[in-house]
Design an enzyme around this catalytic site. Structure first.
Site, mmCIF file in Angstrom:
data_model
loop_
_atom_site.group_PDB
_atom_site.id
_atom_site.type_symbol
_atom_site.label_atom_id
_atom_site.label_comp_id
_atom_site.label_asym_id
_atom_site.label_seq_id
_atom_site.Cartn_x
_atom_site.Cartn_y
_atom_site.Cartn_z
ATOM 1 N N VAL A 128 10.489 -6.910 0.830
ATOM 2 C CA VAL A 128 10.363 -5.479 0.577
ATOM 3 C C VAL A 128 11.677 -4.975 -0.008
ATOM 4 C CG1 VAL A 128 9.958 -3.207 1.613
ATOM 5 C CG2 VAL A 128 8.669 -5.207 2.428
ATOM 6 N N GLU A 129 11.584 -4.523 -1.240
ATOM 7 C CA GLU A 129 12.742 -3.965 -1.948
ATOM 8 C C GLU A 129 12.681 -2.442 -1.809
ATOM 9 O OE1 GLU A 129 14.519 -3.979 -6.545
ATOM 10 O OE2 GLU A 129 12.740 -5.167 -6.042
#
Length: 139
Positions: A128-129
């Protein structure tokens, strides 16, 4: 006629534990939980989009999905409001929640230009960026 995609409506994430994933996305990213469909499916709404959380044991008949729908196979990038352009607030939020940062803050390239990004993993191991255009030339 030629089709032209205008937006992304939703993504489906396959989860080992839908409740754990829903709680994580609500707690860490502020998404709103919603039930939908005749069987109480779970989605996490943010802005004009949502994540549908599919249990990994769901069959094709119960939940029509991609052929290789497995937990932890996604790389996702979410934009957050960061008016100051400083990822320190994101880092402090993650630290306060006990979420390990795998990388960042680092400059990356988003769909509209340069972004500032911090990388974490959700309960299933999806990357998850968490990113912001603030403080970059693409604003």
């Amino acid at each position: 006629m030629t089709l032209a995609v205008s937006a992304l409506d939703h993504l489906v994430l396959t989860c080992r534990d839908v409740e754990e994933s829903a709680a994580w996305y609500a707690r860490v990213l502020g998404m709103q939980r919603e039930a939908f469909g005749p069987h109480g499916r779970v989605s996490m709404r943010f802005g004009a989009q949502k994540l549908n959380l599919r249990p990994c044991e769901a069959t094709q008949e119960a939940w029509f999905s991609g052929v290789n729908s497995v937990p932890g196979a996604q790389d996702l990038c979410f934009l957050v409001a960061d008016p100051a352009g400083h990822p320190e607030a994101t880092l402090a939020h993650l630290r306060d929640l006990g979420v390990a940062v795998e990388l960042g803050p680092v400059p990356k390239e988003g769909a509209r230009g340069p972004i500032n990004s911090v990388y974490v993993r959700d309960p299933d191991g999806n990357l998850v960026e968490i990113s912001s255009y603030a403080g970059t030339t693409a604003g």
